[in-house]
Scaffold this motif. Structure first.
Motif, PDB file in Angstrom:
ATOM      1  N   UNK A  49      91.495  59.065   7.838  1.00  0.00           N
ATOM      2  CA  UNK A  49      92.788  58.358   7.801  1.00  0.00           C
ATOM      3  C   UNK A  49      93.902  59.238   8.374  1.00  0.00           C
ATOM      4  N   UNK A  50      93.931  60.510   7.993  1.00  0.00           N
ATOM      5  CA  UNK A  50      94.976  61.411   8.477  1.00  0.00           C
ATOM      6  C   UNK A  50      94.808  61.717   9.961  1.00  0.00           C
ATOM      7  N   UNK A  51      93.577  61.664  10.443  1.00  0.00           N
ATOM      8  CA  UNK A  51      93.342  61.835  11.881  1.00  0.00           C
ATOM      9  C   UNK A  51      93.886  60.635  12.645  1.00  0.00           C
ATOM     10  N   UNK A  52      93.685  59.445  12.079  1.00  0.00           N
ATOM     11  CA  UNK A  52      94.222  58.241  12.719  1.00  0.00           C
ATOM     12  C   UNK A  52      95.740  58.271  12.761  1.00  0.00           C
ATOM     13  N   UNK A  53      96.364  58.931  11.771  1.00  0.00           N
ATOM     14  CA  UNK A  53      97.827  59.059  11.733  1.00  0.00           C
ATOM     15  C   UNK A  53      98.334  60.188  12.621  1.00  0.00           C
ATOM     16  N   UNK A  54      97.420  60.929  13.269  1.00  0.00           N
ATOM     17  CA  UNK A  54      97.776  62.063  14.130  1.00  0.00           C
ATOM     18  C   UNK A  54      98.293  63.258  13.330  1.00  0.00           C
ATOM     19  N   UNK A  55      98.059  63.250  12.022  1.00  0.00           N
ATOM     20  CA  UNK A  55      98.449  64.398  11.198  1.00  0.00           C
ATOM     21  C   UNK A  55      97.385  65.482  11.305  1.00  0.00           C
ATOM     22  N   UNK A  56      96.134  65.057  11.400  1.00  0.00           N
ATOM     23  CA  UNK A  56      95.023  65.977  11.630  1.00  0.00           C
ATOM     24  C   UNK A  56      94.384  65.680  12.976  1.00  0.00           C
ATOM     25  N   UNK A  57      93.772  66.685  13.566  1.00  0.00           N
ATOM     26  CA  UNK A  57      93.012  66.502  14.802  1.00  0.00           C
ATOM     27  C   UNK A  57      91.652  67.169  14.626  1.00  0.00           C
ATOM     28  N   UNK A  58      90.610  66.504  15.098  1.00  0.00           N
ATOM     29  CA  UNK A  58      89.255  67.038  14.995  1.00  0.00           C
ATOM     30  C   UNK A  58      88.823  67.585  16.340  1.00  0.00           C
ATOM     31  N   UNK A  59      88.369  68.798  16.353  1.00  0.00           N
ATOM     32  CA  UNK A  59      87.860  69.430  17.569  1.00  0.00           C
ATOM     33  C   UNK A  59      86.353  69.530  17.458  1.00  0.00           C
ATOM     34  N   UNK A  60      85.671  68.867  18.362  1.00  0.00           N
ATOM     35  CA  UNK A  60      84.217  68.782  18.319  1.00  0.00           C
ATOM     36  C   UNK A  60      83.597  70.177  18.260  1.00  0.00           C
ATOM     37  N   UNK A  61      82.784  70.390  17.218  1.00  0.00           N
ATOM     38  CA  UNK A  61      82.089  71.651  17.078  1.00  0.00           C
ATOM     39  C   UNK A  61      82.945  72.796  16.572  1.00  0.00           C
ATOM     40  N   UNK A  62      84.200  72.525  16.248  1.00  0.00           N
ATOM     41  CA  UNK A  62      85.107  73.605  15.848  1.00  0.00           C
ATOM     42  C   UNK A  62      85.776  73.344  14.499  1.00  0.00           C
ATOM     43  N   UNK A  63      85.838  72.100  14.086  1.00  0.00           N
ATOM     44  CA  UNK A  63      86.443  71.807  12.801  1.00  0.00           C
ATOM     45  C   UNK A  63      87.649  70.899  12.910  1.00  0.00           C
ATOM     46  N   UNK A  64      88.359  70.766  11.818  1.00  0.00           N
ATOM     47  CA  UNK A  64      89.536  69.895  11.731  1.00  0.00           C
ATOM     48  C   UNK A  64      90.771  70.752  11.533  1.00  0.00           C
ATOM     49  N   UNK A  65      91.814  70.415  12.287  1.00  0.00           N
ATOM     50  CA  UNK A  65      93.046  71.191  12.266  1.00  0.00           C
ATOM     51  C   UNK A  65      94.232  70.290  11.949  1.00  0.00           C
ATOM     52  N   UNK A  66      95.279  70.898  11.408  1.00  0.00           N
ATOM     53  CA  UNK A  66      96.557  70.202  11.295  1.00  0.00           C
ATOM     54  C   UNK A  66      97.129  70.106  12.701  1.00  0.00           C
ATOM     55  N   UNK A  67      97.645  68.946  13.080  1.00  0.00           N
ATOM     56  CA  UNK A  67      98.208  68.782  14.415  1.00  0.00           C
ATOM     57  C   UNK A  67      99.502  69.575  14.546  1.00  0.00           C
ATOM     58  N   UNK A  68     100.109  69.490  15.729  1.00  0.00           N
ATOM     59  CA  UNK A  68     101.389  70.186  15.907  1.00  0.00           C
ATOM     60  C   UNK A  68     102.525  69.494  15.150  1.00  0.00           C
ATOM     61  N   UNK A  69     102.251  68.279  14.625  1.00  0.00           N
ATOM     62  CA  UNK A  69     103.215  67.515  13.830  1.00  0.00           C
ATOM     63  C   UNK A  69     104.505  67.227  14.602  1.00  0.00           C
TER      64      UNK A  69
END
Length: 225
Positions: A49-69
């Motif tokens: 859900x937070x990825x869909x909101x652009x709050x989080x971003x998933x990097x394939x093979x690297x994990x999930x990060x907080x976006x630049x917001x």
């Protein structure tokens, strides 16, 4: 409150508190689930859900990060609302634009340099030369965005962009006689630029208000019809 909503709130709280600053990597799923007292399934739903909101971003093979917001990223959902809006919702969005844009244009009149005015004139010249409605809409959006940029507030620029997207403009143009609508819009753009050139903030606001009011009137008329 649903477990997924609780998980979303807990991750948001970590971001707001600074525990997870922009660009930081989320802990591994098992660690984070244990830390927040959540099941892995609830955590996964929250991350989606937070990825869909652009709050989080998933990097394939690297994990999930907080976006630049950044505001533009977070406001992308508003852009979708504008794209799909019809009827009263489209009218409400234009009414918000009607409140914001004249003030932005008034501020731009006090800040535009000669180089800025020349750049705006080039955009207008391009708009006069095009024959295709799609090309004109691109010029139209470039003109309004360039003026908003003069205010120097990226949040305002992003909001104005999202309130009047390409899709929405195409829909309005298709509901009118395109050639006549383009002629009117171009003439109103020229009036706005004249006010900017004269450094007349009040006139700039008035001309911008008239320009957006025409769109509001069209949408209101389509509702009445």
């Amino acid at each position: 409150m649903a477990l997924t909503d609780q998980a979303i709130d807990k991750i948001k709280a970590m971001i707001v508190s600074g525990e997870l600053p922009p660009g930081s990597r989320l802990p591994k799923e098992g660690e984070l689930a244990l830390q927040l007292g959540l099941s892995r399934s609830s955590l996964r739903e929250a991350v989606r859900a937070l990825t869909a909101m652009q709050i989080l971003v998933t990097r394939q093979g690297d994990g999930t990060y907080v976006s630049d917001l950044e505001p533009r990223r977070l406001l992308e959902n508003l852009s979708f609302v504008s794209d799909v809006s019809r009827g009263a919702t489209a009218l409400h969005l234009l009414q918000v634009r009607r409140m914001l844009e004249p003030q932005a244009v008034a501020l731009a009149a006090t800040r535009a340099t000669s180089a800025d005015l020349e750049a705006l004139q080039r955009i207008l010249d391009s708009g006069s030369a095009v024959q295709d409605a799609e090309d004109f809409i691109r010029c139209d959006m470039a003109f309004h965005r360039a003026i908003a940029d003069l205010v120097g507030n990226p949040v305002l620029t992003a909001i104005l962009d999202m309130l009047s997207t390409h899709t929405q403009r195409v829909r309005i143009l298709r509901g009118t006689t395109a050639a006549q609508a383009i002629e009117h819009a171009q003439r109103e753009h020229e009036m706005i630029l004249t006010a900017l050139r004269d450094r007349d903030a009040q006139l700039a606001a008035a001309t911008a208000a008239v320009h957006v009011a025409a769109l509001v009137q069209w949408v209101r008329g389509s509702l009445d019809g």
